[in-house]
Design a protein around this motif. Structure first.
Motif, PDB file in Angstrom:
ATOM      1  N   GLU A 214      46.470  36.934  41.884  1.00 57.63           N
ATOM      2  CA  GLU A 214      47.212  35.375  41.466  1.00 57.63           C
ATOM      3  C   GLU A 214      46.383  34.644  40.714  1.00 57.63           C
ATOM      4  O   GLU A 214      45.169  34.515  41.055  1.00 57.63           O
ATOM      5  CB  GLU A 214      48.024  34.965  42.693  1.00 57.63           C
ATOM      6  N   ARG A 215      47.059  33.706  40.093  1.00 59.73           N
ATOM      7  CA  ARG A 215      46.242  32.882  39.454  1.00 59.73           C
ATOM      8  C   ARG A 215      45.174  31.890  40.366  1.00 59.73           C
ATOM      9  O   ARG A 215      44.086  31.777  39.826  1.00 59.73           O
ATOM     10  CB  ARG A 215      47.063  31.629  38.545  1.00 59.73           C
ATOM     11  N   GLU A 216      45.772  31.409  41.410  1.00 63.24           N
ATOM     12  CA  GLU A 216      45.015  30.812  42.280  1.00 63.24           C
ATOM     13  C   GLU A 216      44.082  31.353  43.476  1.00 63.24           C
ATOM     14  O   GLU A 216      43.576  31.065  43.999  1.00 63.24           O
ATOM     15  CB  GLU A 216      45.990  29.651  43.113  1.00 63.24           C
ATOM     16  N   ALA A 217      44.325  32.942  43.239  1.00 61.95           N
ATOM     17  CA  ALA A 217      43.699  33.650  44.131  1.00 61.95           C
ATOM     18  C   ALA A 217      42.644  34.488  43.274  1.00 61.95           C
ATOM     19  O   ALA A 217      41.612  34.160  42.464  1.00 61.95           O
ATOM     20  CB  ALA A 217      44.505  34.398  44.875  1.00 61.95           C
ATOM     21  N   PHE A 218      42.758  36.016  43.107  1.00 57.55           N
ATOM     22  CA  PHE A 218      41.799  36.968  42.656  1.00 57.55           C
ATOM     23  C   PHE A 218      42.626  37.419  41.298  1.00 57.55           C
ATOM     24  O   PHE A 218      43.764  37.705  41.449  1.00 57.55           O
ATOM     25  CB  PHE A 218      41.290  38.030  43.241  1.00 57.55           C
ATOM     26  N   GLY A 219      41.488  37.658  40.083  1.00 61.55           N
ATOM     27  CA  GLY A 219      42.292  38.241  38.860  1.00 61.55           C
ATOM     28  C   GLY A 219      42.163  39.831  39.069  1.00 61.55           C
ATOM     29  O   GLY A 219      41.719  40.291  39.974  1.00 61.55           O
ATOM     30  N   VAL A 220      42.862  40.151  37.893  1.00 60.53           N
ATOM     31  CA  VAL A 220      42.947  41.632  37.839  1.00 60.53           C
ATOM     32  C   VAL A 220      41.663  42.452  38.056  1.00 60.53           C
ATOM     33  O   VAL A 220      41.441  43.483  38.583  1.00 60.53           O
ATOM     34  CB  VAL A 220      43.986  42.061  36.658  1.00 60.53           C
ATOM     35  N   ASP A 221      40.614  41.934  37.143  1.00 57.19           N
ATOM     36  CA  ASP A 221      39.388  42.722  37.294  1.00 57.19           C
ATOM     37  C   ASP A 221      38.717  42.554  38.839  1.00 57.19           C
ATOM     38  O   ASP A 221      38.333  43.664  39.485  1.00 57.19           O
ATOM     39  CB  ASP A 221      38.308  42.131  36.164  1.00 57.19           C
ATOM     40  N   GLU A 222      38.915  41.411  39.230  1.00 56.86           N
ATOM     41  CA  GLU A 222      38.152  41.283  40.544  1.00 56.86           C
ATOM     42  C   GLU A 222      38.891  42.100  41.672  1.00 56.86           C
ATOM     43  O   GLU A 222      38.600  42.981  42.451  1.00 56.86           O
ATOM     44  CB  GLU A 222      38.208  39.950  40.996  1.00 56.86           C
ATOM     45  N   THR A 223      40.341  42.233  41.465  1.00 54.04           N
ATOM     46  CA  THR A 223      41.287  42.946  42.375  1.00 54.04           C
ATOM     47  C   THR A 223      40.923  44.551  41.993  1.00 54.04           C
ATOM     48  O   THR A 223      40.710  45.084  43.117  1.00 54.04           O
ATOM     49  CB  THR A 223      42.594  42.798  41.945  1.00 54.04           C
ATOM     50  N   ARG A 224      40.858  44.936  41.071  1.00 54.02           N
ATOM     51  CA  ARG A 224      40.403  46.369  40.657  1.00 54.02           C
ATOM     52  C   ARG A 224      39.085  46.586  41.587  1.00 54.02           C
ATOM     53  O   ARG A 224      38.988  47.766  41.998  1.00 54.02           O
ATOM     54  CB  ARG A 224      40.387  46.477  39.340  1.00 54.02           C
ATOM     55  N   ALA A 225      37.953  45.825  41.183  1.00 55.64           N
ATOM     56  CA  ALA A 225      36.814  46.340  41.930  1.00 55.64           C
ATOM     57  C   ALA A 225      36.847  46.352  43.465  1.00 55.64           C
ATOM     58  O   ALA A 225      36.221  47.277  44.229  1.00 55.64           O
ATOM     59  CB  ALA A 225      35.878  45.139  41.626  1.00 55.64           C
ATOM     60  N   ILE A 226      37.727  45.515  44.038  1.00 52.92           N
ATOM     61  CA  ILE A 226      37.876  45.445  45.513  1.00 52.92           C
ATOM     62  C   ILE A 226      38.684  46.550  45.878  1.00 52.92           C
ATOM     63  O   ILE A 226      38.061  47.379  46.925  1.00 52.92           O
ATOM     64  CB  ILE A 226      38.674  44.086  45.815  1.00 52.92           C
ATOM     65  N   LEU A 227      39.682  47.179  45.250  1.00 53.84           N
ATOM     66  CA  LEU A 227      40.560  48.189  45.392  1.00 53.84           C
ATOM     67  C   LEU A 227      39.595  49.472  45.623  1.00 53.84           C
ATOM     68  O   LEU A 227      39.586  50.353  46.325  1.00 53.84           O
ATOM     69  CB  LEU A 227      41.782  48.109  44.588  1.00 53.84           C
ATOM     70  N   ALA A 228      38.863  49.586  44.387  1.00 53.54           N
ATOM     71  CA  ALA A 228      37.911  50.646  43.933  1.00 53.54           C
ATOM     72  C   ALA A 228      37.134  50.899  45.333  1.00 53.54           C
ATOM     73  O   ALA A 228      36.829  51.825  45.833  1.00 53.54           O
ATOM     74  CB  ALA A 228      37.169  50.660  42.867  1.00 53.54           C
ATOM     75  N   ALA A 229      36.505  49.807  45.846  1.00 53.25           N
ATOM     76  CA  ALA A 229      35.510  49.889  46.950  1.00 53.25           C
ATOM     77  C   ALA A 229      36.377  50.454  48.286  1.00 53.25           C
ATOM     78  O   ALA A 229      35.720  51.089  48.828  1.00 53.25           O
ATOM     79  CB  ALA A 229      34.907  48.220  47.369  1.00 53.25           C
ATOM     80  N   ALA A 230      37.681  49.767  48.367  1.00 58.35           N
ATOM     81  CA  ALA A 230      38.548  50.194  49.581  1.00 58.35           C
ATOM     82  C   ALA A 230      38.610  51.782  49.501  1.00 58.35           C
ATOM     83  O   ALA A 230      38.044  52.451  50.365  1.00 58.35           O
ATOM     84  CB  ALA A 230      39.551  49.440  49.397  1.00 58.35           C
ATOM     85  N   ARG A 231      38.865  52.307  48.376  1.00 54.26           N
ATOM     86  CA  ARG A 231      39.240  53.855  48.180  1.00 54.26           C
ATOM     87  C   ARG A 231      37.919  54.550  48.171  1.00 54.26           C
ATOM     88  O   ARG A 231      37.853  55.573  49.163  1.00 54.26           O
ATOM     89  CB  ARG A 231      39.343  54.068  46.554  1.00 54.26           C
ATOM     90  N   GLN A 232      36.799  54.184  48.021  1.00 55.73           N
ATOM     91  CA  GLN A 232      35.503  54.560  48.415  1.00 55.73           C
ATOM     92  C   GLN A 232      35.119  54.804  49.701  1.00 55.73           C
ATOM     93  O   GLN A 232      34.523  55.972  50.160  1.00 55.73           O
ATOM     94  CB  GLN A 232      34.094  53.949  47.664  1.00 55.73           C
ATOM     95  N   HIS A 233      35.638  53.828  50.500  1.00 58.93           N
ATOM     96  CA  HIS A 233      35.579  53.796  51.933  1.00 58.93           C
ATOM     97  C   HIS A 233      36.645  54.557  52.550  1.00 58.93           C
ATOM     98  O   HIS A 233      36.733  54.543  53.918  1.00 58.93           O
ATOM     99  CB  HIS A 233      35.018  52.513  52.453  1.00 58.93           C
TER     100      HIS A 233
END
Ligand code: NIG
Ligand code: FE
Length: 406
Positions: A214-233
């Motif tokens: 969301e605008r006041e929270a995480f952007g798409v690129d940041e979200t993508r990086a976090i989701l990728a780390a989640a998947r890796q684990h």
């Protein structure tokens, strides 16, 4: 072998098992004058009373409707402090996002939650989970996300783990990456990916990772990086997206095959089309529409386009103080345009699928014996009643809902 035959069922009503999309959400099976055989915590037979097999134990409900236990696929039931001053400010016209941008809102709940120890968090969350269970939720997802630092996030997840032996409904924990710190957000995202997610996965503290995109929270690129780390684990992923602005979260969720994308109040045609052609479940949260006065998520359009829609409470102190899964179902009819049949499917089979669970949500042989006996002989009371609880008895794995002393 524990075996009970449940009778006195005026109607036994169920969707088909597994995620149901589009018009299939309306296709309920209704068995009049039914019986339900439960063996070792699972449904073993369902059909007309006159055809029922014999069983060691009998339980007669009188003459009431029975439906599958609800899954609440989205809550923030662990928090400390309150948001009563925010509520008053909002009613007087200050927007939710403005309160958050000023350091209040979610950030004030984070300060209060960070100051509480695990035992306090357990004590605060228990009556909230009890209220959800009594309202019909036999499976409840609980997110972290109010941790000011990683220690507090871990404490929230440990509180969920400590609550499970106390309450007989199933709890499913999710690590929520909620709002970035006011300074150093790049380092924060790196540490979430490199430290927090690996620790949560290692200790088995959550099934999935969620991000507030969301605008006041995480952007798409940041979200993508976090989701990728989640998947890796080895963790599943889901998103809070399109709550205030459609910034690309829904498209990202569909692209990466997230279990669900939740909120969708600001979704438009493009997001509806993305969800209709994806296996990601669209979870609507009508308590937010009611409490914040936001537009409703386009659940009608989503079902008509062929998407798979679920409904949850989003129980939290800021945007949805909704302590009833049954009321979330009833509000999905009033505010989001679902039919009662679609809302039942959204709150049962589809809500379970939003947590990756296909073993519950339908009363057919082989599924968990999670079910509700209503006060009424007609199941539609579940979608109709407002303010009084239409659920009389809650059964979890074939046992009456209970709490154990601590
Ligand atoms: O799902 N929008 C972000 N998170 C929560 C609200 C949390 C809060 O206001 O405390 C939600 O609405
Ligand atoms: Fe939420």
């Amino acid at each position: 072998m524990a075996e009970t035959l449940f009778t006195g069922i005026s109607q036994l009503v169920t969707p088909a098992p597994g995620p149901q999309r589009g018009p299939a959400m309306r296709e309920l099976t209704v068995v009049p004058d039914a019986a339900l055989l439960v063996r070792d915590g699972l449904v073993s037979w369902v059909g007309p009373r006159r055809d029922a097999p014999a069983a060691a134990h009998l339980h007669d409900f009188g003459s009431v409707a029975v439906v599958p236990g609800l899954t609440d696929p989205h809550t923030h039931a662990v928090w400390a402090g309150d948001r009563l001053a925010d509520f008053e400010a909002r009613v007087e016209g200050v927007p939710y996002e403005t309160i958050l941008a000023r350091g209040g809102g979610i950030r004030s709940t984070m300060r209060a939650t960070a100051a509480a120890d695990e035992a306090e968090l357990v004590q605060l969350a228990l009556p909230r989970l009890r209220a959800l269970a009594v309202s019909g939720a036999t499976t409840i997802e609980v997110k972290s996300g109010y941790g000011l630092d990683f220690g507090a996030e871990i404490r929230m997840l440990r509180a969920v783990r400590a609550l499970q032996p106390i309450i007989s409904v199933t709890l499913v924990a999710t690590l929520l990456i909620h709002v970035p710190p006011q300074t150093g957000r790049t380092d924060y995202v790196q540490s979430v990916c490199g430290e927090l997610i690996p620790q949560v996965a290692r200790e088995g503290l959550a099934e999935a990772v969620d991000v507030f995109c969301e605008r006041e929270a995480f952007g798409v690129d940041e979200t993508r990086a976090i989701l990728a780390a989640a998947r890796q684990h080895g963790l599943a992923v889901k998103l809070h997206a399109d709550q205030f602005h459609a910034v690309g979260g829904t498209e990202l969720a569909c692209e990466v095959g997230a279990l669900s994308v939740d909120h969708l109040e600001a979704s438009g045609e493009a997001q509806v089309a993305a969800l209709a052609s994806s296996s990601t479940i669209a979870t609507v949260l009508p308590g937010v529409t009611l409490h914040l006065g936001l537009p409703a998520a386009p659940a009608r359009k989503l079902v008509d386009a062929g998407a798979c829609v679920a409904v949850g409470t989003d129980l939290n102190p800021g945007s949805s103080p909704l302590f009833s899964a049954g009321l979330a179902l009833a509000l999905a009819v009033r505010l989001c345009g679902l039919t009662p049949a679609e809302a039942l499917t959204a709150a049962t089979a589809n809500a379970a699928a939003a947590l990756g669970l296909n073993d519950r949500g339908a009363l057919v042989p082989g599924q968990r014996a999670d079910f509700l006996a209503l006060h009424s002989a007609d199941w539609r009371d579940l979608a109709y009643a407002l303010g009084a609880n239409p659920v009389r008895d809650v059964w979890v794995g074939g046992q009456h809902f209970k709490e154990h002393s601590r």
